[in-house]
Design a protein around this motif. Structure first.
Motif, short mmCIF file in Angstrom:
data_model
loop_
_atom_site.label_atom_id
_atom_site.label_comp_id
_atom_site.label_asym_id
_atom_site.label_seq_id
_atom_site.Cartn_x
_atom_site.Cartn_y
_atom_site.Cartn_z
N ALA A 183 4.65 -0.41 2.30
CA ALA A 183 4.49 0.91 2.90
C ALA A 183 3.11 1.05 3.54
N ARG A 184 2.08 0.50 2.91
CA ARG A 184 0.73 0.60 3.46
C ARG A 184 0.57 -0.25 4.72
N TRP A 233 0.02 0.43 10.73
CA TRP A 233 0.54 0.17 12.07
C TRP A 233 0.99 1.49 12.73
N LEU A 234 1.61 2.36 11.93
CA LEU A 234 2.12 3.63 12.46
C LEU A 234 0.98 4.56 12.87
N VAL A 249 -3.93 5.05 3.10
CA VAL A 249 -4.27 4.46 4.40
C VAL A 249 -4.48 5.56 5.44
N ILE A 250 -3.62 6.57 5.43
CA ILE A 250 -3.75 7.65 6.40
C ILE A 250 -5.04 8.43 6.15
N THR A 251 -5.35 8.67 4.88
CA THR A 251 -6.58 9.38 4.54
C THR A 251 -7.80 8.64 5.06
N ALA A 285 -7.12 -1.05 7.79
CA ALA A 285 -7.02 -0.18 6.63
C ALA A 285 -5.71 -0.39 5.89
N GLY A 286 -4.63 -0.63 6.64
CA GLY A 286 -3.33 -0.85 6.02
C GLY A 286 -3.28 -2.15 5.22
N ILE A 287 -3.81 -3.23 5.81
CA ILE A 287 -3.80 -4.52 5.12
C ILE A 287 -4.67 -4.48 3.88
#
Length: 432
Positions: free
Chosen positions: A48-49, A54-55, A103-105, A348-350
């Motif tokens: 999900a992260r 990517w999103l 990740v969004i934060t 940040a996601g990875i």
């Protein structure tokens, strides 16, 4: 909004953990099944992260957070429908999706704050968000007690209704995030792309793969697994650890476990602010050096806590360990915004996924016959070793110069009375 949304996601993500003693008895769960539920709660968050990073690069943090909160609230409420181990495990797995909120934060605060304070901003928003993992340790037992003792519901219904409340609040916060936030200081992603101020989504895909090929990103992936992954593991086991090894009741064990998460009120901010301070004096190399020191001390503190058998000593040891865990997390994300600004969401996601990968790996130590204090001792040794991986995160002179210029540009905007000295040539810094 970013820290409050993350706070509620963390609260709901680990809302079932302090109630596991009740769930374990009602569903007749074995030690191995409890271990699998711990693993499930953090496994799906890895993927999900990666996807949410990517999103964020494509649609922006505002829409990404809105949909995550609204859709993520469904399994939080749905776990109340579980009546056997299989269905409980599935819902525990699905709840882990809201862990991608981190990740969004971090993405949102990274694009909203200047480079001289971005470490502090990232650490504060994430730390106050992580605080939900501590607050849930004592609020959920209190909410459970309200339903059972005050309202007369059964224990089986009490823990289910408690999770429904957590899910409803998450859903409402998702709606509020859509109404009250924007993607960047300049406006939404859609507007900026229309004005030619942001690269196209196709170019964003190319930057994602560039981030995937950067060895520094994967070094930070492992490092974050050694700090945030350990925090997730402790959030899952802390209440049961104090119940099983110190003979405490449900409410008291929840309060003891909460002391670990409540350190997020300031500890992660301290880690990020220290990263900014080291960065102002020694540039990006200074940020990396501070990361090594915080992580190394975390490993030593965890080994020390694992050997405590008296509650009077174990609790202070847990607090010291928590201090370094969360400072390490703040230190990590004081480095992340400088690795690849064009693919901030991907990086940040990875790195964020690394935290959950670490939690999954650690979870296997707690599902077998191994005693939990021994498992914690092993984890402490691994964290101490991983700390040296920080020195694989290196920046060339071009990146150092760019960081100095960005810092100086940022401090020029401050009032003269609060303005620090601009950074010139970097002072020597401790080298491994």
């Amino acid at each position: 909004m970013s820290w409050f949304a993350f706070f509620l996601c963390f609260f709901a993500w680990f809302g079932i953990a302090p109630l596991m003693a009740v769930v374990r008895e009602e569903l007749s769960l074995t030690k191995e099944q409890v271990g699998w539920s711990i693993i499930a709660s953090v496994t799906i968050t890895i993927f999900a992260r990666l996807a949410i990073g990517w999103l964020c690069d494509r649609i922006g943090p505002r829409l990404a957070y809105t949909w995550l909160l609204v859709l993520g609230s469904l399994p939080v409420m749905g776990i109340g429908l579980a009546h056997d181990f299989q269905t409980f495990l599935i819902f525990r797995l699905l709840i882990g999706v809201i862990g991608a909120s981190f990740v969004i934060t971090q993405y949102h605060t990274s694009v909203m704050f200047a480079p001289n304070i971005v470490g502090t901003a990232n650490a504060t928003s994430a730390g106050w968000g992580n605080l939900g993992g501590g607050v849930t340790q004592f609020v959920m037992p209190l909410l459970f007690g309200l339903f059972v003792t005050t309202m007369g519901f059964s224990s089986a219904m009490g823990w289910r209704l408690s999770m429904v409340v957590a899910g409803v609040v998450c859903c409402l916060t998702g709606i509020a995030y859509y109404c009250f936030t924007q993607d960047t200081p300049e406006g939404s992603f859609k507007e900026l792309r229309a004005a030619g101020k942001l690269p196209s989504t196709k170019k964003a895909n190319g930057e994602f793969w560039a981030a995937c090929r950067d060895h520094r990103v994967w070094a930070l992936f492992v490092i974050y697994g050694a700090c945030f992954g350990i925090e997730l593991t402790l959030n899952n086991i802390a209440a049961l650890y104090f119940i099983d090894y110190f003979d405490l009741g449900l409410a008291t064990a929840g309060m003891m476990a909460a002391s670990f998460g409540l350190m997020n009120l300031f500890a992660r901010t301290l880690g990020g602010a220290s990263g900014d301070l080291f960065g102002s004096k020694w540039g990006l190399r200074g940020r990396v050096t501070w990361l090594f020191f915080a992580l190394f001390c975390e490993g030593i503190a965890l080994m020390f806590f694992s050997q405590m058998t008296a509650l009077a000593v174990a609790l202070p040891a847990l607090v010291v360990f928590s201090l370094f865990v969360q400072m390490s997390e703040g230190a990590t994300f004081s480095v992340v915004p400088f690795v690849n600004k064009k693919a901030l969401g991907a990086v940040a996601g990875i790195v964020g996924a690394g935290g959950n990968a670490g939690a999954v790996a650690a979870g296997f130590l707690f599902k077998g016959s191994l005693e939990w204090p021994t498992a914690l001792l092993i984890l402490g040794g691994l964290v101490t070793t991983v700390a040296f991986l920080a020195f694989a995160v290196q920046f060339d002179e071009v990146a150092e110069s760019a960081a100095r210029e960005e810092y100086n540009d940022a401090v020029k905007c401050l009032p003269r009375t609060t303005r620090p000295e601009p950074v010139g040539e970097l002072e020597p810094v401790f080298n491994a």
